[in-house]
Design a protein around this motif. Structure first.
Motif, PDB file in Angstrom:
ATOM      1  N   LEU A  29     -40.009  -3.941  33.533  1.00  0.00           N
ATOM      2  CA  LEU A  29     -40.678  -4.628  32.420  1.00  0.00           C
ATOM      3  C   LEU A  29     -40.282  -6.105  32.398  1.00  0.00           C
ATOM      4  O   LEU A  29     -41.121  -6.977  32.200  1.00  0.00           O
ATOM      5  N   ASP A  30     -39.004  -6.391  32.601  1.00  0.00           N
ATOM      6  CA  ASP A  30     -38.511  -7.779  32.569  1.00  0.00           C
ATOM      7  C   ASP A  30     -39.033  -8.561  33.767  1.00  0.00           C
ATOM      8  O   ASP A  30     -39.200  -9.772  33.691  1.00  0.00           O
ATOM      9  N   SER A  31     -39.309  -7.862  34.872  1.00  0.00           N
ATOM     10  CA  SER A  31     -39.729  -8.588  36.074  1.00  0.00           C
ATOM     11  C   SER A  31     -41.193  -9.025  36.004  1.00  0.00           C
ATOM     12  O   SER A  31     -41.596  -9.924  36.730  1.00  0.00           O
ATOM     13  N   GLY A  34     -40.175 -12.003  33.209  1.00  0.00           N
ATOM     14  CA  GLY A  34     -38.857 -12.645  33.242  1.00  0.00           C
ATOM     15  C   GLY A  34     -38.282 -12.593  34.646  1.00  0.00           C
ATOM     16  O   GLY A  34     -39.023 -12.608  35.628  1.00  0.00           O
ATOM     17  N   ASP A  35     -36.943 -12.480  34.754  1.00  0.00           N
ATOM     18  CA  ASP A  35     -36.319 -12.488  36.073  1.00  0.00           C
ATOM     19  C   ASP A  35     -35.890 -11.097  36.538  1.00  0.00           C
ATOM     20  O   ASP A  35     -35.263 -10.955  37.585  1.00  0.00           O
ATOM     21  N   GLY A  36     -36.229 -10.070  35.734  1.00  0.00           N
ATOM     22  CA  GLY A  36     -36.032  -8.689  36.196  1.00  0.00           C
ATOM     23  C   GLY A  36     -34.621  -8.157  36.132  1.00  0.00           C
ATOM     24  O   GLY A  36     -34.315  -7.149  36.767  1.00  0.00           O
ATOM     25  N   ASP A  37     -33.750  -8.821  35.366  1.00  0.00           N
ATOM     26  CA  ASP A  37     -32.344  -8.373  35.337  1.00  0.00           C
ATOM     27  C   ASP A  37     -31.979  -7.637  34.042  1.00  0.00           C
ATOM     28  O   ASP A  37     -30.859  -7.153  33.909  1.00  0.00           O
ATOM     29  N   PHE A  38     -32.909  -7.532  33.112  1.00  0.00           N
ATOM     30  CA  PHE A  38     -32.567  -6.991  31.791  1.00  0.00           C
ATOM     31  C   PHE A  38     -32.000  -5.572  31.864  1.00  0.00           C
ATOM     32  O   PHE A  38     -30.969  -5.271  31.261  1.00  0.00           O
ATOM     33  N   GLY A  39     -32.690  -4.684  32.599  1.00  0.00           N
ATOM     34  CA  GLY A  39     -32.220  -3.291  32.706  1.00  0.00           C
ATOM     35  C   GLY A  39     -30.835  -3.214  33.301  1.00  0.00           C
ATOM     36  O   GLY A  39     -29.993  -2.432  32.848  1.00  0.00           O
TER      37      GLY A  39
END
Ligand SMILES: Nc1ncnc2c1ncn2[C@@H]1O[C@H](COP(=O)(O)OP(=O)(O)OP(=O)(O)O)[C@@H](O)[C@H]1O
Ligand SMILES: [Mg+2]
Length: 210
Positions: A29-31, A34-39
């Motif tokens: 979802l973040d990717s 965003g930059d995809g590092d949230f998880g």
């Protein structure tokens, strides 16, 4: 009836399990925007909480939650560490040294967490962040309790409202965090942080079912 300490432990354990089980999903979802590092960030923070879980001071629920906040701040990277850490710290502070917490205390704790996150991150409602899930959760929980709904059913209703609100962030354009760099492109998928709050609410509600 479980004690408040047991309830708070169940809530934290359930949030940690949600972070672990959805690490990839939250990164996906973040990717999108965003930059995809949230998880990854969220999972590492809660992983550390579970590593230290048995040794955390259980003098009262407030002390326990403040310690959880410190662990998350120390381990969880990026923007999420300070934001989620602040949320737990503020909730713990709002609980004070009370050993038993009523549903109205839970609302005050959630509101304190929201206020802290808002102050720390500077986001407003509608900026496509986790606040857009947390605020409707508190509003629905408050309204249900005021209408006389028993606490667990009130929170179950609030969890449903949270999921609906998280899905609705799809329509919003991100104005905070790295996702804001993508502008209009951030419209069309739900916010990762809001979805995490929604899945946590659903799992916490199920875990606390009497
Ligand atoms: N200022 C903020 N206030 C509240 N929530 C925020 C804020 N910035 C980001 N978020 C939430 O955090 C989620 C992303 O978390 P993440 O840790 O990946 O932060 P980021 O913005 O990508 O920055 P970084 O990757 O540099 O840490 C978003 O989906 C959003 O819900
Ligand atoms: Mg990110």
């Amino acid at each position: 009836m479980p004690t408040s300490m047991t309830m708070v432990e169940t809530v934290v354990r359930s949030m940690a399990r949600t972070a672990a089980e959805n690490e990839e999903y939250f990164c996906q979802l973040d990717s999108v925007v965003g930059d995809g590092d949230f998880g990854f960030s969220l999972a590492r923070g809660f992983e550390k909480v579970m590593e230290e879980f048995d040794a955390i001071d259980r003098k009262d629920p407030g002390t326990f939650l403040k310690k959880v906040g410190l662990i998350i701040t120390s381990r969880c990277g990026g923007t999420s560490g300070p934001l989620w850490g602040t949320g737990f710290l503020r909730a713990g502070t709002a609980a004070g040294d009370r050993s038993e917490l009523a549903a109205t205390d839970a609302i005050a704790m959630l509101q304190a967490a929201l206020d802290g996150i808002q102050k720390r991150g500077g986001a407003a409602l509608g900026d496509k962040t986790l606040l857009d899930a947390l605020a409707p959760m508190i509003a629905c929980f408050t309204a249900e309790l005021a209408a006389g709904t028993e606490p667990h059913a009130a929170f179950a209703a609030a969890a449903e409202a949270t999921e609906a609100a998280a899905q609705k962030t799809t329509e919003l354009v991100a104005r905070r965090g790295r996702a804001s760099y993508t502008g209009e492109r951030s419209r069309g998928s739900p916010d990762a942080g809001a979805m995490a709050v929604a899945l946590m609410a659903r799992n916490v509600s199920a875990a606390c079912r009497p």
